[in-house]
Write a protein that holds these residues in place. Sequence first.
Motif, PDB file in Angstrom:
ATOM      1  N   LYS A   1      -8.340  10.154  -9.749  1.00  0.00           N
ATOM      2  CA  LYS A   1      -9.511  10.895 -10.242  1.00  0.00           C
ATOM      3  C   LYS A   1     -10.649  10.901  -9.216  1.00  0.00           C
ATOM      4  CE  LYS A   1      -8.006  11.272 -14.610  1.00  0.00           C
ATOM      5  NZ  LYS A   1      -8.077  12.263 -15.599  1.00  0.00           N
ATOM      6  N   GLY A   2     -10.398  10.390  -8.004  1.00  0.00           N
ATOM      7  CA  GLY A   2     -11.400  10.442  -6.943  1.00  0.00           C
ATOM      8  C   GLY A   2     -12.160   9.167  -6.682  1.00  0.00           C
ATOM      9  N   PHE A   3     -11.838   8.095  -7.407  1.00  0.00           N
ATOM     10  CA  PHE A   3     -12.508   6.813  -7.185  1.00  0.00           C
ATOM     11  C   PHE A   3     -11.779   6.066  -6.068  1.00  0.00           C
ATOM     12  CE2 PHE A   3     -13.855   7.977 -11.406  1.00  0.00           C
ATOM     13  CZ  PHE A   3     -15.194   7.646 -11.394  1.00  0.00           C
ATOM     14  N   THR A   4     -12.110   6.429  -4.857  1.00  0.00           N
ATOM     15  CA  THR A   4     -11.409   5.875  -3.699  1.00  0.00           C
ATOM     16  C   THR A   4     -12.110   4.665  -3.101  1.00  0.00           C
ATOM     17  OG1 THR A   4     -12.541   7.492  -2.303  1.00  0.00           O
ATOM     18  CG2 THR A   4     -10.337   8.074  -3.114  1.00  0.00           C
ATOM     19  N   HIS A   5     -13.270   4.309  -3.626  1.00  0.00           N
ATOM     20  CA  HIS A   5     -14.016   3.155  -3.130  1.00  0.00           C
ATOM     21  C   HIS A   5     -14.170   2.149  -4.266  1.00  0.00           C
ATOM     22  CE1 HIS A   5     -14.989   5.631   0.345  1.00  0.00           C
ATOM     23  NE2 HIS A   5     -15.249   6.586  -0.524  1.00  0.00           N
ATOM     24  N   ILE A   6     -13.767   0.906  -3.990  1.00  0.00           N
ATOM     25  CA  ILE A   6     -13.878  -0.124  -5.024  1.00  0.00           C
ATOM     26  C   ILE A   6     -14.493  -1.385  -4.435  1.00  0.00           C
ATOM     27  CG2 ILE A   6     -11.891   0.734  -6.324  1.00  0.00           C
ATOM     28  CD1 ILE A   6     -10.370  -1.747  -5.346  1.00  0.00           C
ATOM     29  N   TYR A   7     -15.156  -2.114  -5.282  1.00  0.00           N
ATOM     30  CA  TYR A   7     -15.638  -3.450  -4.935  1.00  0.00           C
ATOM     31  C   TYR A   7     -15.211  -4.365  -6.062  1.00  0.00           C
ATOM     32  CZ  TYR A   7     -18.398  -7.376  -3.449  1.00  0.00           C
ATOM     33  OH  TYR A   7     -18.768  -8.628  -3.023  1.00  0.00           O
ATOM     34  N   LYS A   8     -14.407  -5.348  -5.722  1.00  0.00           N
ATOM     35  CA  LYS A   8     -13.904  -6.296  -6.703  1.00  0.00           C
ATOM     36  C   LYS A   8     -14.315  -7.689  -6.262  1.00  0.00           C
ATOM     37  CE  LYS A   8      -9.591  -7.641  -8.929  1.00  0.00           C
ATOM     38  NZ  LYS A   8     -10.074  -8.973  -9.170  1.00  0.00           N
ATOM     39  N   THR A   9     -14.749  -8.490  -7.203  1.00  0.00           N
ATOM     40  CA  THR A   9     -15.109  -9.856  -6.872  1.00  0.00           C
ATOM     41  C   THR A   9     -13.850 -10.651  -6.526  1.00  0.00           C
ATOM     42  OG1 THR A   9     -15.089 -10.390  -9.221  1.00  0.00           O
ATOM     43  CG2 THR A   9     -17.225  -9.870  -8.235  1.00  0.00           C
ATOM     44  N   HIS A  10     -14.054 -11.760  -5.862  1.00  0.00           N
ATOM     45  CA  HIS A  10     -12.937 -12.589  -5.413  1.00  0.00           C
ATOM     46  C   HIS A  10     -12.261 -13.288  -6.582  1.00  0.00           C
ATOM     47  CE1 HIS A  10     -14.210 -11.930  -1.328  1.00  0.00           C
ATOM     48  NE2 HIS A  10     -15.441 -12.288  -1.658  1.00  0.00           N
ATOM     49  N   GLU A  11     -10.988 -13.516  -6.416  1.00  0.00           N
ATOM     50  CA  GLU A  11     -10.265 -14.295  -7.412  1.00  0.00           C
ATOM     51  C   GLU A  11     -10.748 -15.738  -7.349  1.00  0.00           C
ATOM     52  OE1 GLU A  11      -8.206 -13.262  -9.855  1.00  0.00           O
ATOM     53  OE2 GLU A  11      -8.786 -11.282  -9.171  1.00  0.00           O
ATOM     54  N   PRO A  12     -10.561 -16.509  -8.403  1.00  0.00           N
ATOM     55  CA  PRO A  12     -11.138 -17.859  -8.458  1.00  0.00           C
ATOM     56  C   PRO A  12     -10.500 -18.819  -7.470  1.00  0.00           C
ATOM     57  CG  PRO A  12      -9.653 -17.522 -10.287  1.00  0.00           C
ATOM     58  CD  PRO A  12      -9.800 -16.196  -9.592  1.00  0.00           C
ATOM     59  N   ASP A  13     -11.268 -19.815  -7.153  1.00  0.00           N
ATOM     60  CA  ASP A  13     -10.805 -20.934  -6.334  1.00  0.00           C
ATOM     61  C   ASP A  13     -10.311 -22.001  -7.306  1.00  0.00           C
ATOM     62  OD1 ASP A  13     -10.462 -23.125  -4.738  1.00  0.00           O
ATOM     63  OD2 ASP A  13     -12.491 -23.122  -3.926  1.00  0.00           O
TER      64      ASP A  13
ATOM     65  N   GLY B   1     -13.627 -10.716 -13.561  1.00  0.00           N
ATOM     66  CA  GLY B   1     -13.255  -9.395 -14.057  1.00  0.00           C
ATOM     67  C   GLY B   1     -14.283  -8.305 -13.774  1.00  0.00           C
ATOM     68  N   LEU B   2     -15.146  -8.520 -12.783  1.00  0.00           N
ATOM     69  CA  LEU B   2     -16.152  -7.523 -12.436  1.00  0.00           C
ATOM     70  C   LEU B   2     -15.607  -6.580 -11.370  1.00  0.00           C
ATOM     71  CD1 LEU B   2     -19.284  -9.841 -12.268  1.00  0.00           C
ATOM     72  CD2 LEU B   2     -18.489  -8.441 -14.184  1.00  0.00           C
ATOM     73  N   LEU B   3     -15.833  -5.293 -11.573  1.00  0.00           N
ATOM     74  CA  LEU B   3     -15.262  -4.280 -10.705  1.00  0.00           C
ATOM     75  C   LEU B   3     -16.207  -3.085 -10.637  1.00  0.00           C
ATOM     76  CD1 LEU B   3     -12.684  -3.147  -9.220  1.00  0.00           C
ATOM     77  CD2 LEU B   3     -11.940  -2.348 -11.461  1.00  0.00           C
ATOM     78  N   VAL B   4     -16.435  -2.566  -9.439  1.00  0.00           N
ATOM     79  CA  VAL B   4     -17.233  -1.359  -9.267  1.00  0.00           C
ATOM     80  C   VAL B   4     -16.343  -0.311  -8.622  1.00  0.00           C
ATOM     81  CG1 VAL B   4     -19.253  -0.314  -8.171  1.00  0.00           C
ATOM     82  CG2 VAL B   4     -19.382  -2.660  -9.027  1.00  0.00           C
ATOM     83  N   LEU B   5     -16.281   0.866  -9.239  1.00  0.00           N
ATOM     84  CA  LEU B   5     -15.522   2.005  -8.717  1.00  0.00           C
ATOM     85  C   LEU B   5     -16.516   3.090  -8.335  1.00  0.00           C
ATOM     86  CD1 LEU B   5     -13.257   2.054 -11.805  1.00  0.00           C
ATOM     87  CD2 LEU B   5     -12.384   1.548  -9.558  1.00  0.00           C
ATOM     88  N   SER B   6     -16.257   3.767  -7.218  1.00  0.00           N
ATOM     89  CA  SER B   6     -17.194   4.785  -6.779  1.00  0.00           C
ATOM     90  C   SER B   6     -16.470   5.933  -6.088  1.00  0.00           C
ATOM     91  CB  SER B   6     -18.217   4.170  -5.806  1.00  0.00           C
ATOM     92  OG  SER B   6     -19.107   5.152  -5.322  1.00  0.00           O
ATOM     93  N   LYS B   7     -17.002   7.130  -6.295  1.00  0.00           N
ATOM     94  CA  LYS B   7     -16.523   8.291  -5.557  1.00  0.00           C
ATOM     95  C   LYS B   7     -17.228   8.389  -4.210  1.00  0.00           C
ATOM     96  CE  LYS B   7     -15.323  10.924  -9.689  1.00  0.00           C
ATOM     97  NZ  LYS B   7     -15.626  12.110 -10.515  1.00  0.00           N
ATOM     98  N   TYR B   8     -18.245   7.549  -4.021  1.00  0.00           N
ATOM     99  CA  TYR B   8     -19.016   7.493  -2.779  1.00  0.00           C
ATOM    100  C   TYR B   8     -18.725   6.186  -2.069  1.00  0.00           C
ATOM    101  CZ  TYR B   8     -21.582  11.180  -5.165  1.00  0.00           C
ATOM    102  OH  TYR B   8     -21.916  12.323  -5.829  1.00  0.00           O
ATOM    103  N   PRO B   9     -18.876   6.148  -0.749  1.00  0.00           N
ATOM    104  CA  PRO B   9     -18.639   4.886  -0.031  1.00  0.00           C
ATOM    105  C   PRO B   9     -19.536   3.758  -0.540  1.00  0.00           C
ATOM    106  CG  PRO B   9     -18.804   6.706   1.514  1.00  0.00           C
ATOM    107  CD  PRO B   9     -19.195   7.255   0.166  1.00  0.00           C
ATOM    108  N   ILE B  10     -18.967   2.590  -0.651  1.00  0.00           N
ATOM    109  CA  ILE B  10     -19.719   1.380  -0.996  1.00  0.00           C
ATOM    110  C   ILE B  10     -20.016   0.690   0.324  1.00  0.00           C
ATOM    111  CG2 ILE B  10     -19.648  -0.845  -2.157  1.00  0.00           C
ATOM    112  CD1 ILE B  10     -17.769   0.443  -4.230  1.00  0.00           C
TER     113      ILE B  10
END
Length: 123
Positions: free
Chosen positions: A67-79, A89-98
Motif C-alpha cells: 500500500k506504499g508504506f515503504t519506510h518503517i521504524y521499529k523499536t529493538h527487540e528486548p535484551d 510492539g511500537l512501530l511507525v510506518l510511513s510513505k515518506y522517508p524516516i
Amino acid sequence: MPRINVLNYNSFQKPMLFNDVKNEYKGERSDYFADNEIARFDIIALQEQFTFINPRPVNFLEKAADKGFTHIYKTHEPDFTRKIACGDGLLVLSKYPILDGDSTVFEASVSIDRLVSKGAVWT
C-alpha cells in the motif's frame, strides 16, 4: 502545502497465546485494517504490534508495503539479560522517508507487564 494524514492506533496484536477472551479476532482485525483502512493515511504509529510468538505483524508489514508504506521504524527487540520476554510492539510506518528515530524504555513496571518492554518512540 501538501496534506499529510497521520494515524496513531493501538492495534492490540498481542502474542498468540495471550487472550483475554476466547477469540479476540486478532488476525481478522489485522487483515481488515491492512486491506481496508491504512491506504487513507500517510504515516501510521502503531502500538501493541508484538512480534513475540506472533506472525501477524510480519504479515501486516507485507500488506502495508504493498500500500506504499515503504519506510518503517521499529523499536529493538528486548535484551533477554533484562528478563524481558517481549518487545514494546511500537512501530511507525510511513510513505515518506524516516530520517531519524529513537526510543526509550521505561524501567518501572508492575505485574505481568514486567515481562514486556514498555516505552516510547519518536521519528
